[in-house]
Write an enzyme that holds these catalytic residues in place. Structure first.
Site, PDB file in Angstrom:
ATOM      1  N   ASP A  12      62.572  86.468  48.147  1.00 41.65           N
ATOM      2  CA  ASP A  12      63.430  85.404  47.656  1.00 41.65           C
ATOM      3  C   ASP A  12      63.129  85.247  46.180  1.00 41.65           C
ATOM      4  O   ASP A  12      62.151  84.624  45.790  1.00 41.65           O
ATOM      5  CB  ASP A  12      63.143  84.112  48.442  1.00 41.65           C
ATOM      6  CG  ASP A  12      64.102  83.014  48.063  1.00 41.65           C
ATOM      7  OD1 ASP A  12      65.226  83.329  47.605  1.00 41.65           O
ATOM      8  OD2 ASP A  12      63.735  81.830  48.212  1.00 41.65           O
ATOM      9  N   ASP A 125      61.485  92.939  32.454  1.00 38.32           N
ATOM     10  CA  ASP A 125      60.726  92.246  33.504  1.00 38.32           C
ATOM     11  C   ASP A 125      60.003  93.252  34.394  1.00 38.32           C
ATOM     12  O   ASP A 125      60.028  93.133  35.620  1.00 38.32           O
ATOM     13  CB  ASP A 125      61.649  91.347  34.332  1.00 38.32           C
ATOM     14  CG  ASP A 125      60.866  90.356  35.198  1.00 38.32           C
ATOM     15  OD1 ASP A 125      59.662  90.160  34.921  1.00 38.32           O
ATOM     16  OD2 ASP A 125      61.437  89.802  36.145  1.00 38.32           O
TER      17      ASP A 125
HETATM   18  N1  ATP Z   1      66.201  97.850  47.400  1.00 36.24           N
HETATM   19  C1  ATP Z   1      65.222  97.125  47.926  1.00 36.24           C
HETATM   20  N2  ATP Z   1      64.577  97.561  49.022  1.00 36.24           N
HETATM   21  C2  ATP Z   1      63.579  96.830  49.568  1.00 36.24           C
HETATM   22  N3  ATP Z   1      63.124  95.672  49.060  1.00 36.24           N
HETATM   23  C3  ATP Z   1      63.733  95.188  47.960  1.00 36.24           C
HETATM   24  C4  ATP Z   1      64.826  95.875  47.345  1.00 36.24           C
HETATM   25  N4  ATP Z   1      65.208  95.173  46.264  1.00 36.24           N
HETATM   26  C5  ATP Z   1      64.417  94.089  46.220  1.00 36.24           C
HETATM   27  N5  ATP Z   1      63.537  94.076  47.234  1.00 36.24           N
HETATM   28  C6  ATP Z   1      62.499  93.066  47.521  1.00 36.24           C
HETATM   29  O1  ATP Z   1      62.965  91.775  47.177  1.00 36.24           O
HETATM   30  C7  ATP Z   1      62.157  91.213  46.122  1.00 36.24           C
HETATM   31  C8  ATP Z   1      63.052  90.417  45.181  1.00 36.24           C
HETATM   32  O2  ATP Z   1      64.029  91.296  44.620  1.00 36.24           O
HETATM   33  P1  ATP Z   1      64.538  91.182  43.130  1.00 36.24           P
HETATM   34  O3  ATP Z   1      63.329  91.277  42.221  1.00 36.24           O
HETATM   35  O4  ATP Z   1      65.613  92.152  42.888  1.00 36.24           O
HETATM   36  O5  ATP Z   1      65.150  89.718  43.148  1.00 36.24           O
HETATM   37  P2  ATP Z   1      65.148  88.653  41.981  1.00 36.24           P
HETATM   38  O6  ATP Z   1      65.874  87.461  42.497  1.00 36.24           O
HETATM   39  O7  ATP Z   1      65.734  89.259  40.754  1.00 36.24           O
HETATM   40  O8  ATP Z   1      63.613  88.384  41.834  1.00 36.24           O
HETATM   41  P3  ATP Z   1      62.729  87.929  40.568  1.00 36.24           P
HETATM   42  O9  ATP Z   1      62.594  86.440  40.691  1.00 36.24           O
HETATM   43  O10 ATP Z   1      61.419  88.647  40.782  1.00 36.24           O
HETATM   44  O11 ATP Z   1      63.439  88.380  39.336  1.00 36.24           O
HETATM   45  C9  ATP Z   1      61.463  92.426  45.455  1.00 36.24           C
HETATM   46  O12 ATP Z   1      60.197  92.104  44.887  1.00 36.24           O
HETATM   47  C10 ATP Z   1      61.294  93.376  46.630  1.00 36.24           C
HETATM   48  O13 ATP Z   1      60.095  93.122  47.316  1.00 36.24           O
END
Ligand code: ATP
Length: 434
Positions: A12, A125
């Protein structure tokens, strides 16, 4: 979205919640990122940074965006699924990674970064949670903060997770460059050795203090105009802190690794090697088998011309080319003790299949199309309540991977020099969507 059955929540984040899901039609497991904000117009999500950047990128070390679905003003990004992120892998790791394993991770990270930077973007990031891993193949993910290199500063101050944040960002420079990603890559390299972050600041000021404790205080003249160097005065009281011996902090790293970390984590952004330059660093040449050694004929010629003499026994060779290759391997090996030719040759052949430039070029063409249905000339809301776009996917050969010591540096308590955002101290750093 009926096409996808949600199986479990994976993460999340600030911008979205990520779920593991199964595609009913193909049975394929995917990752679905449901964006937190609502999107009322096509233009809005067309401008969404993650989509904007990922549609232009196609590389084995960059996460593949397969599809974008908009339904009831909500946007879902469908990604290829990855089993772990590097943070999880490091947390579970019960022994230090071998340097070969670290080289494999770093090489993949740098290849992906090189592609990103050459495509005109920087990530901003990079952190272990944003490096996804399946079968030891590493892919850079989360392009929510990515920026175009050619975009016009000033940039917002609050970018990148604190522990991986470059000094120029901490010093509120408005002119930072892709070198911020190289700093993060250096911090991640150090963390792969120690299995704990090298600069675990508890606030922005403490972050700068931790960096000073390792690198020593910087020459303030290196910072561009507009940098808030006064943030450093608060820490050092005009007193010089001498650099620590990095080998004491990262005792299991080779001198080559230490040197690369030192270069990547330079106070001066202009001194940090670019991704392609980093890949040329001697750290990646340890155990390196020259390209010519991968071809049996070249191998023979190369060895005949090489100094120190290597013994070749013709009796080791069979008639088949494979025999010849194997025979040479066996013949060469005894005169090069402690150098596993078989292992290294096979490893580099595998890397070839992952990183060959041809793969990038060919696959690059078929990935993304217009975000509009074919009959629409402009960007307008579609008539249908739900609309999706598909992107091609590539299969990759797997390369194998996988410690450590901790060290601690005293922490500075957050003080008045920290802005309202930076003063927030959290158990895990956060980033924000712009
Ligand atoms: N393609 C994927 N396959 C498996 N797990 C994923 C994938 N993309 C994201 N995740 C999981 O979900 C988490 C959150 O994803 P992401 O970093 O893209 O979201 P965010 O809302 O941009 O988060 P942040 O607050 O870190 O910027 C990641 O740390 C990872 O563990």
């Amino acid at each position: 979205m009926e096409r996808y059955k949600i199986l479990e929540e994976l993460g999340d984040g600030t911008c979205g919640s990520v779920y593991k899901a199964r595609d009913w039609r193909t049975n394929e497991i995917v990752a679905v990122k449901k964006m937190k904000r609502k999107f009322f117009f096509w233009e809005e999500y067309w401008r969404l940074r993650e989509i904007k950047v990922l549609r232009k990128l196609n590389h084995p070390n960059i996460i593949k965006l397969k599809e974008v679905v908009r339904e009831n003003n909500e946007v879902f990004l469908i990604f290829e699924y990855m089993n772990y992120n590097l943070y999880q892998i490091m947390k579970e790791q019960r022994r230090p990674f071998s340097e070969d394993e670290i080289r494999s991770f770093m090489s993949q990270l740098l290849h992906g970064l090189n592609h990103l930077h050459r495509s005109g973007y920087f990530h901003r990031d990079l952190k272990p949670e944003n490096l996804l891993v399946t079968n030891d193949v590493l892919k850079i993910a989360d392009f929510g903060l990515a920026r175009e290199v050619s975009s016009v500063p000033p940039y917002t101050e609050y970018v990148s997770t604190r522990w991986y944040r470059a000094p120029e960002v901490l010093l509120q420079s408005k002119l930072y460059t892709p070198a911020v990603d190289m700093w993060a890559a250096g911090a991640i390299l150090a963390e792969l050795f120690n299995l704990s972050p090298i600069f675990p600041g508890e606030s922005e000021i403490d972050q700068l203090f931790k960096i000073c404790c390792v690198l020593g205080t910087p020459d303030l003249t290196i910072f561009a105009e507009g940098t808030n160097a006064s943030r450093l005065y608060g820490i050092i009281n005009y007193e010089k802190i001498l650099p620590a011996n990095l080998s004491d902090i990262i005792p299991n790293a080779s001198p080559e690794a230490i040197d690369l970390i030192q270069q990547l984590c330079s106070w001066d952004p202009s001194r940090r090697p670019a991704a392609d330059e980093s890949l040329q660093h001697p750290f990646f040449h340890v155990g390196w088998v020259p390209h010519s050694l991968r071809d049996p004929l070249d191998l023979k010629l190369s060895i005949m011309g090489a100094k120190p003499t290597l013994e070749l026994k013709l009796s080791d060779f069979g008639a088949e080319p494979e025999d010849c290759f194997l025979g040479l391997t066996l013949a060469v090996k005894p005169s090069v003790p402690e150098f596993d030719v078989v292992h290294d040759v096979s490893q580099h052949i595998k890397e070839d299949s992952l990183f060959c430039s041809g793969l990038e070029d060919h696959t690059g063409r078929s990935v993304f199309w217009s975000l509009m249905p074919p009959d629409q000339g402009g960007i307008r809301a579609p008539v249908e309540p739900s609309f999706s776009l598909s992107f091609s996917s590539i299969q990759h050969t797997s390369v194998r991977v996988p410690q450590s010591a901790g060290f601690s540096i005293p922490s500075l308590q957050p003080n008045i020099l920290d802005g309202p955002l930076s003063a927030m101290s959290s158990s895990f750093p956060q980033s924000h969507c712009l």
